[in-house]
Scaffold this active site. Structure first.
Site, short mmCIF file in Angstrom:
data_model
loop_
_atom_site.label_atom_id
_atom_site.label_comp_id
_atom_site.label_asym_id
_atom_site.label_seq_id
_atom_site.Cartn_x
_atom_site.Cartn_y
_atom_site.Cartn_z
CG ASP A 250 28.61 5.37 -89.98
OD1 ASP A 250 28.69 6.28 -90.80
OD2 ASP A 250 27.89 5.46 -88.97
NE ARG B 84 20.31 -8.14 -84.83
CZ ARG B 84 21.38 -7.34 -84.78
NH1 ARG B 84 22.02 -7.06 -85.87
NH2 ARG B 84 21.79 -6.84 -83.63
CD GLU C 111 31.66 -3.94 -89.94
OE1 GLU C 111 30.89 -4.86 -89.61
OE2 GLU C 111 32.15 -3.12 -89.14
CB THR D 102 33.90 -0.66 -85.76
OG1 THR D 102 32.99 0.20 -85.10
CG2 THR D 102 33.77 -2.07 -85.22
CG LEU D 103 36.89 -2.42 -91.00
CD1 LEU D 103 36.49 -3.78 -90.44
CD2 LEU D 103 36.08 -2.11 -92.24
N GLY E 32 34.32 4.23 -89.78
CA GLY E 32 35.55 3.46 -90.00
C GLY E 32 36.28 3.12 -88.71
CG ASP F 248 20.44 -3.88 -84.51
OD1 ASP F 248 21.52 -3.57 -85.05
OD2 ASP F 248 20.21 -3.67 -83.31
CE LYS G 107 25.79 4.58 -92.37
NZ LYS G 107 24.70 4.83 -91.40
N GLY H 234 25.81 -7.67 -86.97
CA GLY H 234 25.13 -7.28 -88.21
C GLY H 234 25.52 -8.04 -89.46
P1 5GP Z 1 31.76 2.62 -87.65
O1 5GP Z 1 32.72 2.22 -86.55
O2 5GP Z 1 32.32 2.43 -89.02
O3 5GP Z 1 31.22 4.01 -87.43
O4 5GP Z 1 30.48 1.73 -87.49
C1 5GP Z 1 30.51 0.41 -87.75
C2 5GP Z 1 29.39 -0.35 -87.09
O5 5GP Z 1 28.29 0.47 -86.69
C3 5GP Z 1 28.85 -1.34 -88.09
O6 5GP Z 1 29.48 -2.57 -87.89
C4 5GP Z 1 27.39 -1.42 -87.75
O7 5GP Z 1 27.20 -2.45 -86.84
C5 5GP Z 1 27.07 -0.12 -87.08
N1 5GP Z 1 26.39 0.77 -88.03
C6 5GP Z 1 26.92 1.82 -88.70
N2 5GP Z 1 26.00 2.39 -89.49
C7 5GP Z 1 24.86 1.68 -89.33
C8 5GP Z 1 23.55 1.77 -89.90
O8 5GP Z 1 23.21 2.62 -90.73
N3 5GP Z 1 22.65 0.84 -89.48
C9 5GP Z 1 22.95 -0.12 -88.58
N4 5GP Z 1 21.97 -0.98 -88.25
N5 5GP Z 1 24.18 -0.24 -88.02
C10 5GP Z 1 25.11 0.66 -88.39
#
Ligand code: 5GP
Length: 175
Positions: free
Chosen positions: A101, A163, A97, A105-106, A103, A157, A129, A42
């Protein structure tokens, strides 16, 4: 039924945010040859605009993480499917990044990078978010904040669609 997209951040607003972030990074990293690590997929459009706007010598690399479980219920099971190829020991690293969302993954990526002893490890995210945060993440350079909702466009996406859109939209109805 077709997806209904509602514009959240128009291209001009994204451009302003990216320029501001690039200026902040230039102020902090000029002369340090930072390594920008884009988190695939992304972040690819954000990263390419950010490096051009930063106007400083830098290097790039990529990492790809896949989070298992439903997109809307985080499982915490994050797997690295493509790792960086650069030795980051004593390097000034900026993780780039698209969206923070929950957090999760990070957090996995940050721990993995810290273990490699960089001189410096910063996080640059285009969108956060906040409402969905499950793990604390210190975002050093933040572009835009959104409420909950699934975002697409500008590299983001939904099932590989959207995208290419220059703005960022909320999908209001998904098929
Ligand atoms: P986290 O681990 O913080 O919940 O999610 C991180 C990953 O989820 C981001 O790198 C992204 O790829 C995907 N992601 C989270 N929220 C969204 C969203 O609203 N739209 C899209 N397209 N991807 C998201």
């Amino acid at each position: 039924m077709e997806d209904h997209l509602k514009l959240l951040f128009p291209p001009e607003e994204i451009h302003l945010a990216v320029t501001r972030l690039a200026n902040e990074i230039r102020r902090d990293f000029a002369g340090k040859m930072p390594l920008f690590i884009g988190i695939l997929k992304g972040s690819f459009i954000f990263l390419s605009d950010l490096v051009r706007a930063s106007k400083i010598p830098l290097e790039i690399d990529f990492i790809r993480a896949i989070s298992y479980g439903s997109r809307h219920v985080s499982s915490g099971d994050v797997r690295i499917t493509k790792d960086i190829e650069t030795d980051i020991t004593n390097r000034h690293v900026i993780l780039v990044e698209d969206i923070v969302d929950t957090g999760l993954t990070l957090n996995v990526i940050v721990e993995r990078m810290k273990a490699k002893n960089p001189a410096d490890l910063k996080i640059c995210a285009l969108v956060e978010k906040h409402i969905r945060r499950e793990m604390p993440v210190k975002i050093d350079y933040l572009g835009l904040s959104a409420k909950d909702g699934f975002l697409v466009g500008y590299g983001l996406d939904y099932n590989e669609k959207y995208r290419y859109l220059p703005g960022i939209y909320i999908i209001e109805k998904q098929v």
